[in-house]
Design an enzyme around this catalytic site. Sequence first.
Site, PDB file in Angstrom:
ATOM      1  N   CYS A  12       0.818  -1.231   0.000  1.00  0.00           N
ATOM      2  CA  CYS A  12       0.000   0.000   0.000  1.00  0.00           C
ATOM      3  C   CYS A  12       0.845   1.271   0.000  1.00  0.00           C
ATOM      4  O   CYS A  12       0.321   2.370  -0.153  1.00  0.00           O
ATOM      5  CB  CYS A  12      -0.946   0.001   1.194  1.00  0.00           C
ATOM      6  SG  CYS A  12      -0.103   0.013   2.808  1.00  0.00           S
TER       7      CYS A  12
ATOM      8  N   HIS B 175       9.161 -12.038   3.663  1.00  0.00           N
ATOM      9  CA  HIS B 175       8.406 -10.883   3.153  1.00  0.00           C
ATOM     10  C   HIS B 175       7.550 -10.294   4.265  1.00  0.00           C
ATOM     11  O   HIS B 175       6.858 -11.019   4.984  1.00  0.00           O
ATOM     12  CB  HIS B 175       7.533 -11.297   1.970  1.00  0.00           C
ATOM     13  CG  HIS B 175       8.327 -11.632   0.753  1.00  0.00           C
ATOM     14  ND1 HIS B 175       8.293 -12.869   0.141  1.00  0.00           N
ATOM     15  CD2 HIS B 175       9.216 -10.874   0.043  1.00  0.00           C
ATOM     16  CE1 HIS B 175       9.094 -12.866  -0.907  1.00  0.00           C
ATOM     17  NE2 HIS B 175       9.683 -11.670  -0.991  1.00  0.00           N
TER      18      HIS B 175
ATOM     19  N   CYS C 130     -40.638 -52.326 -44.536  1.00  0.00           N
ATOM     20  CA  CYS C 130     -39.601 -53.187 -45.091  1.00  0.00           C
ATOM     21  C   CYS C 130     -38.247 -52.894 -44.439  1.00  0.00           C
ATOM     22  O   CYS C 130     -38.158 -52.104 -43.505  1.00  0.00           O
ATOM     23  CB  CYS C 130     -39.528 -52.986 -46.602  1.00  0.00           C
ATOM     24  SG  CYS C 130     -38.990 -51.325 -47.061  1.00  0.00           S
TER      25      CYS C 130
END
Length: 466
Positions: A74, A90, A241
């Site tokens: 951010c 991280h 037939c």
Amino acid sequence: MQREDLQKVMDLLSLTEHHARTLLIHYRWDVDNVSEVLVNKGKDRLYEEACVTVRNNGHSSSLQSSSLTTCEVCMEEVPVNKMTTMDCGHCFCNNCWTEHFLVKINEGQSRRISCMAHKCNVVCDEGKIRINVSEKDPDLAEKFDRYILESYIEDNKRVKWCPSVPHCGYAIRVEYDEFCEVECACGVQFCFSCSSEAHSPCSCKMLELWNQKTKDGIDWIKINTKNCPKCHKTVEKHGGCNLVLCICGQPFCWLCGGATGLQHNWTSIHGHTCEEEHMAKAARAKSDSLRYMHHLDRFKAHIDSLKAETALKKKLQSKILSMEACDKQIVDYSWVTNGAERLVISRRILSYSYPFAYFMFGDVFVSEQMTKDKRIIRQNLFEQQQQQVESHIEKLSLFLAEPFDEYPEDKFKESKMKIITLTGVMDRLCKNLYDCIDNEILLDLGTTVNIAPYRSKGADKAEEID
């Protein structure tokens, strides 16, 4: 059970519960597989494949909790104590982590939520996920915990939900062979491999083909329709037939299925003579249809008997209670219970022996594995055992249905001995049927046919996980 598997991996690798669970989820809760990869590939490769990074817990940040640092997601300055670092190293602010976790949980990815850093696949610590999510959405945090617990069932090849309807809420675990039949605490017996009703000696693949074949009246369709030789659509003939005209415009002979022209009379089609190959194919189709109808009729008849005998078993249990209430001393009526249980087990086996026979001795399932002569010999051996089961099961069913509780003492004892004897005979005959399948039919086949083994007492009582 889940706790035991977690503890084994935690002890084996000196890991936290989070890391152990991440490994087990990746390796589908197979502790033996984790050990095998560890031995064959080493610890580093084991962790790498499961996206697990184990950090040194002794390392701590030198920054004060009141100092500020920039979140790289951010781009806002946030106090250090509002930042969270994952095992990969991280570190982002809690608000960004929380939004990431909320999205992943709602997307159904609770079991393995990866770090949100670019190209980082390390799985986040479930404890840190839980802390961040619970502050924003306690209900979703509970949902996350439930997904984590359910992974033990849904990702584990040795654990399955009971298929009972309505669902009993139990999950069942087997220790070794997944091709087996189990009984849940709720009483439902099912095949652990495919979750269908117990169907041994019919394999799961055979059952799938059998159900597909009997679905939507496919037997009637095969006998009464033909496929157009041009567009392959199904055509039905109502009198007339032997020249049939498909809606695509292609005329063809009803007798052999071969394409023809339109010129014809009542007895013949101009320029067309049924080829021997087509006629032989039509004859084989008719023969297979008749063979299928025979096996289907026998299967349905025995399934109907199974339903009736399941109801008889319940009536016998009530009869035992009545007899015990009338007796002044303790009398053992286990022979009635054992006989009724043997009857139901044997009838189910006999029922599903017909789909097994249809595919095993037909022209599709293992046609390339057996010569015609060998198939006939093995079919005769199987049918001899099948007929033995069939003849004796009717006798046991008849004796158990008799009002033996109303008989005088001598006739009562005679009926008791017949039921006890036939119960033992049925157990032996069913075992012989399975021995015939294992040792005479499947032994040298190149194709693996997985069939649940015979259990004298029926389906195994499985371990429940609620």
